[in-house]
Design an enzyme around this catalytic site. Structure first.
Site, short mmCIF file in Angstrom:
data_model
loop_
_atom_site.label_atom_id
_atom_site.label_comp_id
_atom_site.label_asym_id
_atom_site.label_seq_id
_atom_site.Cartn_x
_atom_site.Cartn_y
_atom_site.Cartn_z
N TYR A 87 14.75 -1.95 1.33
CA TYR A 87 14.65 -1.40 0.04
C TYR A 87 15.68 -2.23 -0.30
CZ TYR A 87 10.16 0.44 2.12
OH TYR A 87 8.65 0.81 2.36
N LYS A 97 3.96 4.12 8.11
CA LYS A 97 4.78 5.13 7.06
C LYS A 97 5.00 7.19 7.97
CE LYS A 97 5.34 2.08 3.28
NZ LYS A 97 5.58 2.18 1.33
N HIS A 139 3.43 -0.46 5.23
CA HIS A 139 4.55 -1.40 4.64
C HIS A 139 4.35 -3.14 5.65
CE1 HIS A 139 7.96 -4.19 3.91
NE2 HIS A 139 7.96 -4.10 5.06
N PHE A 158 12.99 5.76 -8.13
CA PHE A 158 12.54 6.24 -7.14
C PHE A 158 13.58 5.94 -5.83
CE2 PHE A 158 9.77 2.71 -9.07
CZ PHE A 158 9.94 2.17 -7.54
N ARG A 193 -5.03 0.73 1.96
CA ARG A 193 -4.88 1.92 1.02
C ARG A 193 -5.99 2.00 -0.29
NH1 ARG A 193 0.62 -2.16 -0.26
NH2 ARG A 193 2.10 -0.59 0.99
N THR A 196 0.00 -1.79 -4.16
CA THR A 196 1.08 -1.13 -3.33
C THR A 196 0.39 0.32 -4.18
OG1 THR A 196 2.51 -2.13 -4.33
CG2 THR A 196 3.59 -0.60 -4.34
N ARG A 243 -1.45 -8.35 4.55
CA ARG A 243 -1.70 -8.01 3.04
C ARG A 243 -2.39 -7.68 2.04
NH1 ARG A 243 3.75 -6.37 1.10
NH2 ARG A 243 3.41 -7.11 -1.29
P1 ADP Z 1 4.85 -3.21 -1.33
O1 ADP Z 1 5.50 -2.46 -0.17
O2 ADP Z 1 3.54 -2.94 -1.72
O3 ADP Z 1 5.22 -4.86 -0.62
P2 ADP Z 1 7.13 -2.60 -2.99
O4 ADP Z 1 8.78 -4.08 -1.89
O5 ADP Z 1 7.16 -2.81 -4.54
O6 ADP Z 1 5.80 -2.55 -2.32
O7 ADP Z 1 8.11 -1.27 -2.69
C1 ADP Z 1 8.01 -0.66 -1.26
C2 ADP Z 1 7.38 0.56 -1.37
O8 ADP Z 1 7.75 1.40 -2.60
C3 ADP Z 1 5.59 0.88 -1.73
O9 ADP Z 1 5.51 0.82 -0.68
C4 ADP Z 1 6.20 2.35 -2.14
O10 ADP Z 1 5.96 3.07 -0.87
C5 ADP Z 1 7.81 2.31 -2.68
N1 ADP Z 1 7.29 1.99 -4.80
C6 ADP Z 1 6.78 1.34 -4.77
N2 ADP Z 1 6.65 1.52 -6.08
C7 ADP Z 1 6.83 2.39 -6.54
C8 ADP Z 1 6.65 3.49 -7.45
N3 ADP Z 1 6.53 3.35 -9.13
N4 ADP Z 1 6.66 5.12 -7.41
C9 ADP Z 1 6.68 5.73 -6.00
N5 ADP Z 1 7.48 5.12 -5.09
C10 ADP Z 1 7.19 3.27 -5.57
#
Ligand code: ADP
Length: 138
Positions: A49, A9, A115, A57, A102, A91, A85
């Protein structure tokens, strides 16, 4: 052999940590299949996303993820999705254990370095989302 899709990222790129992140995956036995830098567009991020579209957010994520070019990787190996993972951690970087990517390198929920696909099915969709067939070895 399973494939998975990684995005280093904008926070990872800005901190010059892409090599460190890739080395962690390769040192764990994962194979590098393909790599390229690209700037993510809002349209691509809407698709990638889509499960977060209703979150407050969401606009922040789109702004962050499109703020500079990212490094997209395809890695392969046995159980690559789960192994990547696990190496990445949860996350929220602040809740990620030391020794995870992370946990060691991330800052927050949003600024979490990379990601990684969350299932083999999504990995195949994401490989197609970010790479053309001719960018991947046969
Ligand atoms: P992951 O990337 O761990 O699979 P998610 O798919 O739930 O998690 O979320 C995608 C991305 O959105 C996260 O990696 C993070 O960059 C962002 N994100 C997730 N939850 C939040 C939050 N509560 N506040 C701000 N950004 C978030």
């Amino acid at each position: 052999m399973e494939r998975t899709l990684i995005l280093c990222k904008p926070d990872c790129m800005e901190k010059n940590l892409a090599g460190d992140v890739l080395a962690r995956f390769q040192n764990a036995g994962l194979q590098l299949v393909a790599a390229k830098m690209l700037r993510l567009t809002p349209a691509l991020l809407d698709e990638h996303y889509s499960h977060l579209k209703d979150k407050p957010f969401f606009p922040e994520i789109v702004a962050f993820m499109s703020s500079r070019p990212v490094l997209a990787l395809i890695l392969s190996g046995d159980h690559a999705v789960t192994r990547v993972r696990d190496l990445l951690g949860p996350t929220d970087s602040r809740k990620a254990a030391p020794g995870t990517i992370r946990g060691d390198l991330g800052t927050s929920n949003m600024l979490n370095i990379a990601h990684a696909s969350d299932s083999p099915e999504n990995a195949e969709l994401e490989v197609k989302r970010f790479f053309r067939p001719d960018e991947i070895p046969a």
